[in-house]
Design an enzyme around this catalytic site. Structure first.
Site, PDB file in Angstrom:
ATOM      1  N   GLY A   6     -11.850  -3.513  -1.752  1.00 16.58           N
ATOM      2  CA  GLY A   6     -10.561  -3.303  -2.367  1.00 16.58           C
ATOM      3  C   GLY A   6      -9.795  -4.796  -2.522  1.00 16.58           C
ATOM      4  O   GLY A   6      -8.677  -4.926  -2.130  1.00 16.58           O
ATOM      5  N   GLY A   9      -6.520  -5.438  -4.393  1.00 17.36           N
ATOM      6  CA  GLY A   9      -5.145  -4.938  -3.938  1.00 17.36           C
ATOM      7  C   GLY A   9      -4.169  -5.888  -3.622  1.00 17.36           C
ATOM      8  O   GLY A   9      -4.414  -7.224  -3.830  1.00 17.36           O
ATOM      9  N   ASP A  32     -14.132  -4.355  -6.050  1.00 17.49           N
ATOM     10  CA  ASP A  32     -12.903  -3.409  -6.294  1.00 17.49           C
ATOM     11  C   ASP A  32     -13.277  -2.517  -7.143  1.00 17.49           C
ATOM     12  O   ASP A  32     -14.485  -2.390  -7.881  1.00 17.49           O
ATOM     13  CB  ASP A  32     -11.775  -4.495  -6.779  1.00 17.49           C
ATOM     14  CG  ASP A  32     -10.699  -3.291  -6.544  1.00 17.49           C
ATOM     15  OD1 ASP A  32      -9.681  -3.762  -5.406  1.00 17.49           O
ATOM     16  OD2 ASP A  32     -10.206  -2.591  -7.245  1.00 17.49           O
ATOM     17  N   ASP A  50     -17.027   1.509  -5.781  1.00 16.57           N
ATOM     18  CA  ASP A  50     -16.345   2.656  -5.367  1.00 16.57           C
ATOM     19  C   ASP A  50     -16.489   2.770  -3.906  1.00 16.57           C
ATOM     20  O   ASP A  50     -17.588   3.157  -3.666  1.00 16.57           O
ATOM     21  CB  ASP A  50     -16.214   3.824  -6.195  1.00 16.57           C
ATOM     22  CG  ASP A  50     -15.721   5.163  -5.824  1.00 16.57           C
ATOM     23  OD1 ASP A  50     -15.617   6.133  -6.555  1.00 16.57           O
ATOM     24  OD2 ASP A  50     -15.072   5.005  -4.548  1.00 16.57           O
ATOM     25  N   TYR A 140      -0.646   9.083   4.619  1.00 17.45           N
ATOM     26  CA  TYR A 140      -0.876   7.560   4.913  1.00 17.45           C
ATOM     27  C   TYR A 140      -0.680   7.296   6.478  1.00 17.45           C
ATOM     28  O   TYR A 140      -1.875   6.965   6.815  1.00 17.45           O
ATOM     29  CB  TYR A 140      -0.063   6.641   4.034  1.00 17.45           C
ATOM     30  CG  TYR A 140      -0.071   5.340   4.230  1.00 17.45           C
ATOM     31  CD1 TYR A 140       0.734   4.583   4.911  1.00 17.45           C
ATOM     32  CD2 TYR A 140      -1.200   4.659   3.858  1.00 17.45           C
ATOM     33  CE1 TYR A 140       0.719   3.106   5.281  1.00 17.45           C
ATOM     34  CE2 TYR A 140      -1.394   3.339   4.021  1.00 17.45           C
ATOM     35  CZ  TYR A 140      -0.407   2.706   4.557  1.00 17.45           C
ATOM     36  OH  TYR A 140      -0.711   1.298   4.691  1.00 17.45           O
ATOM     37  N   LYS A 144      -3.760   6.225   9.024  1.00 16.92           N
ATOM     38  CA  LYS A 144      -3.842   5.255   9.662  1.00 16.92           C
ATOM     39  C   LYS A 144      -3.929   5.430  11.335  1.00 16.92           C
ATOM     40  O   LYS A 144      -4.456   4.555  12.069  1.00 16.92           O
ATOM     41  CB  LYS A 144      -2.491   4.221   9.173  1.00 16.92           C
ATOM     42  CG  LYS A 144      -2.800   3.754   7.924  1.00 16.92           C
ATOM     43  CD  LYS A 144      -3.929   2.997   7.719  1.00 16.92           C
ATOM     44  CE  LYS A 144      -3.898   2.211   6.368  1.00 16.92           C
ATOM     45  NZ  LYS A 144      -5.091   1.561   6.222  1.00 16.92           N
TER      46      LYS A 144
HETATM   47  C1  VAH Z   1       3.307   1.390   2.138  1.00 18.54           C
HETATM   48  N1  VAH Z   1       3.260  -1.143   1.979  1.00 18.54           N
HETATM   49  O1  VAH Z   1       4.624   1.251   1.901  1.00 18.54           O
HETATM   50  C2  VAH Z   1       2.675  -0.177   2.687  1.00 18.54           C
HETATM   51  C3  VAH Z   1       3.010  -0.241   4.011  1.00 18.54           C
HETATM   52  C4  VAH Z   1       4.697  -0.012   5.935  1.00 18.54           C
HETATM   53  C5  VAH Z   1       4.412  -0.169   4.594  1.00 18.54           C
HETATM   54  O2  VAH Z   1       1.832   0.605   4.961  1.00 18.54           O
HETATM   55  O3  VAH Z   1       2.899   2.339   2.146  1.00 18.54           O
END
Ligand code: VAH
Length: 319
Positions: A6, A9, A32, A50, A140, A144
């Site tokens: 990545g 990015g 990437d 990928d 997300y 994490k």
């Molecule tokens: C997002 N830039 O907005 C990232 C980050 C804390 C934000 O993890 O998803």
């Protein structure tokens, strides 16, 4: 050799250069998803990869005698809410294949970024502690949080030296916004320099933890260069730079561009921002590996307004 996944990015396009400067260009392989990213990497080798292609990833690690992997590929918060199952699969499967390769090939170190997105609506919002209830409510953030626990598991069970930082919103001038909830703070500078009015997708008093990219790069290198025994946190370290609201950011820019204008049109990303902390306690990182940030809001604004035009020539609004 170091493999960066990545690399094109927002974080990768700056961290890869710092890694090449630190370790030597011939020691770094940037990868990437897209062939057109190649143009960004005139300073080190580039390969299309990928990260979901486990066979290609494994053969790169084996054939190139990779000793460190920086796994920076992920679907960010806002995009993740549009494609939940895709985001979960990519974020988790890619991490697990990297951790498995690290175990199998006994890699020296792995880096994997986490985020303040691991915190949720029930987390105390002021000076959020290192160890605290999380319960993220974005895909997300869930990926994490789960990823942090997998990193800790692979360290404790297999001795994999994987290290991680919970980045605040990162702000840099070398890449365009990429699907993050904090990316309004990147886009606003482009609009100020183009002489355009800025429409902010968060409300004016939405305080969020943020960090200028040079501080994020510094923290990452310092963490990865720290002696193994000084790393006491194997899930992911809280990291703080500054906290500000869209209004404070706007005022900081207005000092340089008095005619700059803003309007606030909160959208679905407001709910994401509302679930995150206002400020972060990073005393554990300061204690364990001597972390401290260099930039505050006004220093960041001055630096970005000076450097951004070199990366994105200003298309002055047709008068
Ligand atoms: C997002 N830039 O907005 C990232 C980050 C804390 C934000 O993890 O998803």
């Amino acid at each position: 050799k170091i493999l960066v996944i990545g690399a094109a990015g927002q974080l990768g396009s700056e961290l890869t250069k710092s890694l090449a400067e630190l370790h030597g260009q011939e020691q770094v392989i940037a990868t990437d998803l897209n062939e057109q990213a190649r143009s960004k990497f005139d300073f080190c080798r580039f390969e299309v990869l990928d990260v979901m292609n486990q066979e290609k990833l494994k053969s790169l690690v084996k054939d190139e005698k990779i000793t460190q992997i920086y796994h920076l590929a992920a679907v960010l918060s806002a995009t993740g809410e549009q494609k939940p199952l895709f985001a979960w699969k990519l974020n988790m499967d890619s991490l697990l294949s990297v951790l498995e390769l690290a175990r199998e090939f006994k890699l020296n170190k792995v880096y994997w970024p986490s985020s303040i997105a691991v915190f949720g609506p029930n987390t105390p919002k002021i000076k959020t502690p290192q160890f605290v209830v999380k319960e993220p409510n974005t895909v997300y953030g869930i990926s994490k949080q789960a990823g942090e626990q997998w990193c800790q598991y692979y360290f404790e069970k297999y001795g994999v030296d994987v290290r991680s930082l919970r980045y605040p919103g990162l702000i840099g001038y070398k890449s365009l916004p990429g699907g993050g909830t904090t990316d309004y703070a990147v886009d606003i500078y482009h609009k100020a320099l183009a002489g355009e009015k800025f429409t902010c997708f968060l409300k004016e008093d939405s305080s969020l933890p943020m960090m200028y990219m040079p501080d994020a790069i510094k923290a990452t290198i310092e963490l990865m260069e720290a002696p193994k025994e000084s790393i006491k946190v194997r899930s992911s370290y809280n990291l703080a730079g500054m906290s500000f609201t869209p209004k404070e950011l706007f005022e900081s820019i207005k000092k340089h561009h008095p005619d700059f204008e803003i309007e606030y049109q909160p959208d679905f990303r407001q709910q994401i921002a509302d679930s995150w902390p206002d400020s972060i306690d990073d005393s554990q990182a300061r204690a364990d590996w001597n972390w401290s940030p260099d930039y505050d809001l006004d220093q960041m604004t001055t630096d970005i307004l000076r450097n951004l035009p070199e990366y994105f020539p200003i298309k002055k609004e047709k008068v």
